[in-house]
Design a protein around this motif. Structure first.
Motif, short mmCIF file in Angstrom:
data_model
loop_
_atom_site.label_atom_id
_atom_site.label_comp_id
_atom_site.label_asym_id
_atom_site.label_seq_id
_atom_site.Cartn_x
_atom_site.Cartn_y
_atom_site.Cartn_z
N ASN A 20 0.82 -1.21 0.00
CA ASN A 20 0.00 0.00 0.00
C ASN A 20 0.85 1.26 0.00
O ASN A 20 0.50 2.26 -0.64
CB ASN A 20 -0.92 -0.01 1.23
CG ASN A 20 -2.03 1.01 1.13
OD1 ASN A 20 -2.72 1.10 0.11
ND2 ASN A 20 -2.21 1.79 2.18
N ASN A 21 1.97 1.24 0.73
CA ASN A 21 2.82 2.43 0.76
C ASN A 21 4.25 2.14 0.33
O ASN A 21 5.16 2.93 0.64
CB ASN A 21 2.78 3.11 2.13
CG ASN A 21 3.26 2.21 3.25
OD1 ASN A 21 4.15 1.38 3.05
ND2 ASN A 21 2.69 2.34 4.42
N LEU A 22 4.46 1.03 -0.39
CA LEU A 22 5.75 0.70 -1.01
C LEU A 22 6.90 0.68 0.00
O LEU A 22 7.99 1.20 -0.24
CB LEU A 22 6.06 1.69 -2.14
CG LEU A 22 5.02 1.77 -3.27
CD1 LEU A 22 5.43 2.80 -4.30
CD2 LEU A 22 4.83 0.41 -3.92
N LEU A 23 6.63 0.07 1.17
CA LEU A 23 7.62 -0.10 2.24
C LEU A 23 8.05 1.23 2.87
O LEU A 23 9.02 1.26 3.64
CB LEU A 23 8.86 -0.86 1.75
CG LEU A 23 8.66 -2.34 1.43
CD1 LEU A 23 9.96 -2.93 0.87
CD2 LEU A 23 8.22 -3.13 2.66
N ARG A 24 7.32 2.29 2.57
CA ARG A 24 7.71 3.60 3.11
C ARG A 24 7.70 3.60 4.64
O ARG A 24 8.56 4.23 5.27
CB ARG A 24 6.76 4.66 2.55
CG ARG A 24 6.95 6.06 3.07
CD ARG A 24 8.31 6.62 2.78
NE ARG A 24 8.56 7.74 3.68
CZ ARG A 24 9.09 7.67 4.88
NH1 ARG A 24 9.50 6.51 5.36
NH2 ARG A 24 9.25 8.73 5.62
N ARG A 25 6.76 2.91 5.28
CA ARG A 25 6.67 2.90 6.75
C ARG A 25 7.65 1.90 7.37
O ARG A 25 7.89 1.94 8.56
CB ARG A 25 5.25 2.55 7.19
CG ARG A 25 4.19 3.58 6.80
CD ARG A 25 4.28 4.83 7.62
NE ARG A 25 3.28 5.82 7.25
CZ ARG A 25 2.16 6.03 7.93
NH1 ARG A 25 1.89 5.31 9.01
NH2 ARG A 25 1.30 6.96 7.53
N GLU A 26 8.17 0.99 6.57
CA GLU A 26 9.07 -0.04 7.09
C GLU A 26 10.53 0.39 7.07
O GLU A 26 11.38 -0.27 7.68
CB GLU A 26 8.93 -1.32 6.24
CG GLU A 26 7.79 -2.22 6.64
CD GLU A 26 6.44 -1.55 6.66
OE1 GLU A 26 5.76 -1.63 7.70
OE2 GLU A 26 6.04 -0.93 5.66
N LEU A 27 10.85 1.46 6.36
CA LEU A 27 12.24 1.86 6.17
C LEU A 27 12.46 3.32 6.57
O LEU A 27 11.57 4.15 6.40
CB LEU A 27 12.64 1.69 4.70
CG LEU A 27 12.57 0.27 4.12
CD1 LEU A 27 12.76 0.34 2.60
CD2 LEU A 27 13.63 -0.62 4.74
N PRO A 28 13.66 3.65 7.05
CA PRO A 28 14.01 5.07 7.25
C PRO A 28 13.92 5.80 5.91
O PRO A 28 14.11 5.20 4.85
CB PRO A 28 15.45 5.01 7.76
CG PRO A 28 15.66 3.62 8.25
CD PRO A 28 14.78 2.74 7.41
#
Length: 319
Positions: free
Chosen positions: A226-234
């Motif tokens: 949904n957010n292209l790993l944006r919340r999973e990575l710095p």
């Protein structure tokens, strides 16, 4: 004849640029390179300034046309959701700045008005951030510096240019993955199922462990797509990852699938040490990436490329 040769030369230039960008783009070159690889800037240097001026003016017209409708009864719900989501994106002071809040509101609201098939969906807001940070970096240093930047100190003309450029590049990205955000989000459903099959083939022990503990892949990986790993990575790692996405054919769509599979397999040992549903989900929802660097992303995309090589040309392996 000369025109055809010139076109071929420009195409060659873009293809060579993609090859160089795949392994990471130097910070100083990233803003222009992203605009080129997003097909926002033309490869022909002589046309670039006029293109920027024309597209920025077009965005200004969109603002004049659409933004005044945000409080109309039929659109107020969309605007309210966007306004709620922006401060939640990150606890840093950056997203609490009024200038940023209003800029993100305009970009996301106008995109939603121009794409009624999907409208605004939570998660799209995260896709604006890397573009905004990268284009802001042209004026303040590096994209990482943007986190501590007082944006209100920049000239209004500069802020308007950053906003317009971010709008157009985010729009180009979303054009390629819009089925992720239409009703029932079928694109995400399909990609999660494909990722599950890849993991099952590559790391059967991890797949069985996830399955035996009644964890549904959609429960933890929906957000990844949904957010292209944006919340999973710095943010610095997300930007480095997007260098490769920009360089890949359909990088934000098909290649992201292999990145997500590689991302999950990367933590295989730690996940198999978790003994129940709750501990698995807690770990999956807060993976230890806060100290990741560009080197970790380089490893991740290399592992994803191997998966792409194994499966992209053999779709029967995924059924």
């Amino acid at each position: 004849m000369i025109y055809c040769l010139w076109c071929k030369l420009l195409c060659w230039f873009v293809e060579e640029l993609k090859k160089l960008a795949w392994g990471g783009i130097p910070a100083a070159m990233r803003p222009t390179t992203w605009k080129l690889l997003s097909n926002y800037l033309p490869a022909n240097v002589e046309w670039r300034q006029s293109t920027l001026e024309r597209k920025r003016k077009e965005y200004e017209r969109f603002v004049s046309q659409y933004y005044k409708t945000r409080l109309d009864p039929q659109y107020e719900g969309t605007y309210r959701q966007i306004a709620i989501d922006i401060p939640r994106m990150n606890p840093s002071d950056f997203f609490q700045q009024q200038v940023i809040h209003e800029s993100f509101e305009r970009v996301l609201y106008i995109w939603a008005m121009r794409h009624p098939a999907s409208g605004y969906v939570q998660g799209i807001n995260d896709l604006l951030t890397p573009f905004y940070f990268v284009f802001l970096s042209e004026h303040i240093g590096t994209a990482t510096d943007a986190v501590d930047c007082d944006v209100s100190a920049l000239p209004q003309e500069t802020l308007a240019a950053i906003e317009a450029d971010a709008f157009w590049c985010m729009s180009r990205l979303l054009d390629g993955i819009q089925d992720n955000y239409t009703f029932a989000q079928p694109g995400i459903q399909t990609k999660v199922n494909r990722m599950k099959e890849i993991v099952k083939r590559v790391d059967g022990a991890l797949h069985r462990h996830i399955d035996n503990n009644s964890v549904d892949y959609l429960q933890f990986s929906f957000r990844w797509f949904n957010n292209l790993l944006r919340r999973e990575l710095p943010i610095n790692c997300a930007i480095r990852l997007w260098d490769t996405y920009q360089a890949e054919v359909n990088g934000f769509g098909s290649f992201h699938l292999y990145v997500c599979a590689a991302f999950l397999i990367h933590f295989s040992k730690e996940l198999k040490a978790k003994r129940d549903f709750q501990s698995l989900m807690l770990y999956l929802q807060s993976l230890p990436t806060s100290d990741w660097t560009d080197d970790d992303i380089s490893v991740l995309v290399s592992e994803a490329f191997q998966l792409k090589y194994m499966f992209a040309d053999a779709p029967s392996h995924l059924h």
